[in-house]
Scaffold this active site. Structure first.
Site, short mmCIF file in Angstrom:
data_model
loop_
_atom_site.label_atom_id
_atom_site.label_comp_id
_atom_site.label_asym_id
_atom_site.label_seq_id
_atom_site.Cartn_x
_atom_site.Cartn_y
_atom_site.Cartn_z
CB SER A 194 1.60 -0.43 4.01
OG SER A 194 0.82 0.71 3.70
CG HIS A 236 -0.45 0.16 -0.81
ND1 HIS A 236 -0.31 -1.20 -0.67
CD2 HIS A 236 -0.44 0.68 0.46
CE1 HIS A 236 -0.21 -1.50 0.61
NE2 HIS A 236 -0.28 -0.38 1.31
#
Length: 241
Positions: free
Chosen positions: A132, A168
């Protein structure tokens, strides 16, 4: 043992619930260690994006014991552990950067000059990786919820990789349209994206392959079509780990 070429594994994964611990390292982190070639791996966890939470560091320590690796932490709160940050990183085979606020991570790293230290480690063959925020940071920038639930785009990444990055992609509905809009406007250059559980392996600045620790999910490249100014997305081949 340094990697043969500067290596980055930028991901949307890497952790899973442990059998007897809070978490374990999933296949992507194991892959990062394999890329280093180390037989007695030394992994440096960097939790800046999450505020260097000591409780999470403890979970990472447990994951290291399960894997049989030596794990240390580069905490910048309340102060760095050493004045020689590059030297600290060079003592490790893999640097794994955790998720959280990429905007805050980049701001704190800038204050401490960590970007130059990361570049030195990368050029020396330390495998850089992360999830991330720990994926976006190596690129020019990407989409983030660092400022609130409405996604914004950061463009002050370290730029070791001359691309944008989306994370994501399959689990947060606004990620795809935000990336498409940023690429179409020119705010981001050609951009590589990952679904949860997927990762992008770069040797130098070249994307070598996309991999996944899950049976589903994929990776993508988004580029601007110059004639129309529209963002076009292409699905990349992906190898299941």
């Amino acid at each position: 043992m340094p990697a043969e070429r500067p290596t980055i594994l930028a991901t949307s994964g890497g952790y899973r619930p442990g059998a007897r611990t809070h978490l374990e390292f999933h296949r992507l982190v194991h892959f990062a260690v394999e890329l280093s070639g180390a037989t007695r791996p030394r992994l440096c966890h960097v939790g800046t994006a999450g505020g260097d939470q000591r409780s999470f560091n403890a979970h990472v320590d447990e994951a290291g014991r399960v894997a049989g690796w030596e794990v240390s932490h580069l905490n910048l709160f309340t102060m760095p552990p050493t004045a020689d940050l590059a030297g600290f990183l060079l003592e490790h085979d893999v640097v794994w950067v955790g998720g959280g606020s990429v905007a805050n991570l980049l701001a704190v790293w800038e204050v401490h000059g960590l970007g130059a230290a990361m570049r030195r480690a990368w050029e020396a063959g330390v495998v850089l990786g992360g999830v991330s925020a720990g994926s976006i940071c190596w690129h020019v920038g990407g989409s983030t919820d660092s400022f609130g639930p409405e996604l914004r785009v950061v463009t002050n990444g370290l730029g070791l990789l001359p691309y944008g990055n989306g994370v994501h992609y399959d689990s947060e509905a606004l990620r795809r349209p935000t990336i498409h809009a940023a690429v179409a406007s020119g705010a981001l250059p050609l951009t590589y994206c990952t679904d949860d559980g997927a990762g992008l392996l770069y040797r130098g600045t070249e994307l070598v392959e996309a991999v996944s620790e899950r049976r589903s999910g994929g990776a993508y490249v988004v580029r601007r079509e110059e004639s129309s100014g529209i963002a076009q997305e292409e699905t990349l081949d992906i190898r299941r780990l």
